[in-house]
Every structure is written in structure tokens, then in C-alpha cells.
Design a protein around this motif. Sequence first.
Motif, PDB file in Angstrom:
ATOM      1  N   VAL A 180       0.870  -1.177   0.000  1.00  0.00           N
ATOM      2  CA  VAL A 180       0.000   0.000   0.000  1.00  0.00           C
ATOM      3  C   VAL A 180       0.903   1.221   0.000  1.00  0.00           C
ATOM      4  O   VAL A 180       1.758   1.369   0.871  1.00  0.00           O
ATOM      5  N   LEU A 181       0.719   2.081  -0.983  1.00  0.00           N
ATOM      6  CA  LEU A 181       1.525   3.293  -1.110  1.00  0.00           C
ATOM      7  C   LEU A 181       0.777   4.456  -0.476  1.00  0.00           C
ATOM      8  O   LEU A 181      -0.401   4.678  -0.770  1.00  0.00           O
ATOM      9  N   MET A 182       1.477   5.204   0.386  1.00  0.00           N
ATOM     10  CA  MET A 182       0.869   6.370   1.040  1.00  0.00           C
ATOM     11  C   MET A 182       1.768   7.595   0.841  1.00  0.00           C
ATOM     12  O   MET A 182       2.573   7.937   1.708  1.00  0.00           O
ATOM     13  N   PRO A 183       1.650   8.257  -0.309  1.00  0.00           N
ATOM     14  CA  PRO A 183       2.453   9.446  -0.568  1.00  0.00           C
ATOM     15  C   PRO A 183       1.857  10.691   0.081  1.00  0.00           C
ATOM     16  O   PRO A 183       1.006  10.600   0.969  1.00  0.00           O
ATOM     17  N   ARG A 184       2.315  11.859  -0.350  1.00  0.00           N
ATOM     18  CA  ARG A 184       1.724  13.133   0.080  1.00  0.00           C
ATOM     19  C   ARG A 184       1.507  13.971  -1.174  1.00  0.00           C
ATOM     20  O   ARG A 184       1.864  13.568  -2.286  1.00  0.00           O
ATOM     21  N   CYS A 185       0.930  15.160  -1.037  1.00  0.00           N
ATOM     22  CA  CYS A 185       0.593  16.023  -2.156  1.00  0.00           C
ATOM     23  C   CYS A 185       1.462  17.265  -2.060  1.00  0.00           C
ATOM     24  O   CYS A 185       1.239  18.112  -1.183  1.00  0.00           O
ATOM     25  N   SER A 186       2.463  17.378  -2.945  1.00  0.00           N
ATOM     26  CA  SER A 186       3.466  18.422  -2.764  1.00  0.00           C
ATOM     27  C   SER A 186       4.080  18.862  -4.078  1.00  0.00           C
ATOM     28  O   SER A 186       4.211  18.091  -5.027  1.00  0.00           O
ATOM     29  N   ARG A 187       4.480  20.109  -4.089  1.00  0.00           N
ATOM     30  CA  ARG A 187       5.330  20.647  -5.145  1.00  0.00           C
ATOM     31  C   ARG A 187       6.716  20.036  -5.008  1.00  0.00           C
ATOM     32  O   ARG A 187       7.128  19.612  -3.926  1.00  0.00           O
TER      33      ARG A 187
END
Length: 288
Positions: A180-187
Amino acid sequence: LAGCSANRSAASPPRRPASSAGRRQVTLAGLPRGGSDTDAAVALRRAVFGTTDLAWLGRGDTVFIKPVCNSGNVYPATTDPRALHDMIVLLRERGAGRVIVGDMSGVQFVRFAPDRLTGSSRALMRSNGLLAAAEAAGAEVHAFEEAGWDGFYDETPSRGDNWKQPLLLPKILREVDHVVLMPRCSRHLLAGSTLGLKAAVGWWRHDSRLEYHHDARTFAEKTAESNATPTLLEKQRLVVTSATRMLTTFGPDEGWVHEPDTGLFIASESVVAHDMVALAWLNEGRRA
């Protein structure tokens, strides 16, 4: 946007809409700014159950959760610890026998070679809260560099030809049933954005990371191709992002933190579909 209704029970998955063959569903669930831990857990479950019923998870299976711990900086520079905790709890409730959380941080903080190691991904997880969140939920924590230079195996992406050498992936991937991949939302200053596809960098040994940055013409292609290694194609089941906060400038470790009135949890079985929606959400945040 399945699973967004406020009157749904958190205990039962929402009904999933019928989809056409080949369609990649993305589910969004909202969380008002300042929402409680309970509200956040409910929102994550709505997003997850809107895209999968977890039928792939057998009782006693081992699940590896790959967050983003590129630095010791707190969310949204890294993955949301609260969401990580809630995902572990959900998987364990659904029968997972062993949940492992792991990553290897960026080269500016962890330097890794056959004969030396400086820095510690585990220490950075302690600083950004991921370590405490994982352990509190009953997961194991795995920092890839702790297995040593030989704790990796080579695998060639099954699509594209921009990688000249096989990718070096952590051997623990061979021991797990699901990812399960849990990234973030970022520039991201170099890549433009860092979402699900870009999070693959955390899997690699440093020689693969050096090749990745060597030829700027093929940077985007190599990002995409690295997600098509046989192991990830076989085992990655779900991508989930807590995007209640975003780094909307600079990145990946520092920048302007935008916190919208209503944040989103974004879930999909497809990392590409996930990233299309996450990028739209990031661009929306940049206009705010």
C-alpha cells in the motif's frame, strides 16, 4: 465521488458504482479543516472502501506500507502520521497478520554506500512522527539502509528502456504479500510535483538514485518506468493520500503549507489515476 456522504456508517464499506472495463476509479473523501482524529479515520475509510473492498487481503497476510519519509520534516513535507496510523488499524482489523512500514530518506539526509552509512531514516521517522504512529498502531518499522548494501535485489522495469541498469529494490519486498503506497501532495522543485509515482524513489538503493538524476532528458520517463517493476505491478494494491494539507511551493522538504477549508483523502488502485486527481488538487491549492 463515492464515499463522501456524511451519514454513511464508518463500519461498512460504501456501495461502489459499476465501472466500465479499463476504467480506473479514484475515490475522494472530505475532511473539514480542524476535523477530529475520529473524523479523519472515517474519511480515510470512506476513501479506501470507495475504491476497494480489500478482498485481496487474506487473513494472516503481510502488508507493506510505503510512506514518504524523504526528510525529518512534518506533514505535508512527509506522509501524514495520522493517516498512516488509521491505515494500519484498518488493515489489522481486516485480517492482516503483519504490517510493515518502511522507506529510505533522501540523499541530503541519508548517505549510503557499500562501505559507509551516515544518517538514519528511522531517526527521521522519529522526527516527523511516522515512527510513533506506526508503532502505536502495531506495525513494524523498516529503514531500508539498515539491511546493508546487500539488502537489495535488482529488477528491470517491464516497460520502457530509459533505465540503463536494473533498479535496486529492498529485499523485504520479496517477503510481503501486498503493498500500500501512502504518498503526500506536494510541489517539487525538480520534478514539478511529488505524488504517487515520484514516491518510488524511496525504494531504491543509492546507485539507482544516482542514475535517476543523471540524465535530465529522461527524468519523467524514468519516474514512470520505475513504477512498472514486476514486483510493484504484482503486489501494489492501493494508493492512499491524506491531502488535507499541501506543500504548494518549492518542495519537496520545505515550502508554503496550504490547508484548504475542506481537505481530501484520495484513494485508487491505480497510481496513475491517483496522481491525475492529486495533481489537480495540488494545482487547485496553488491557486488559492
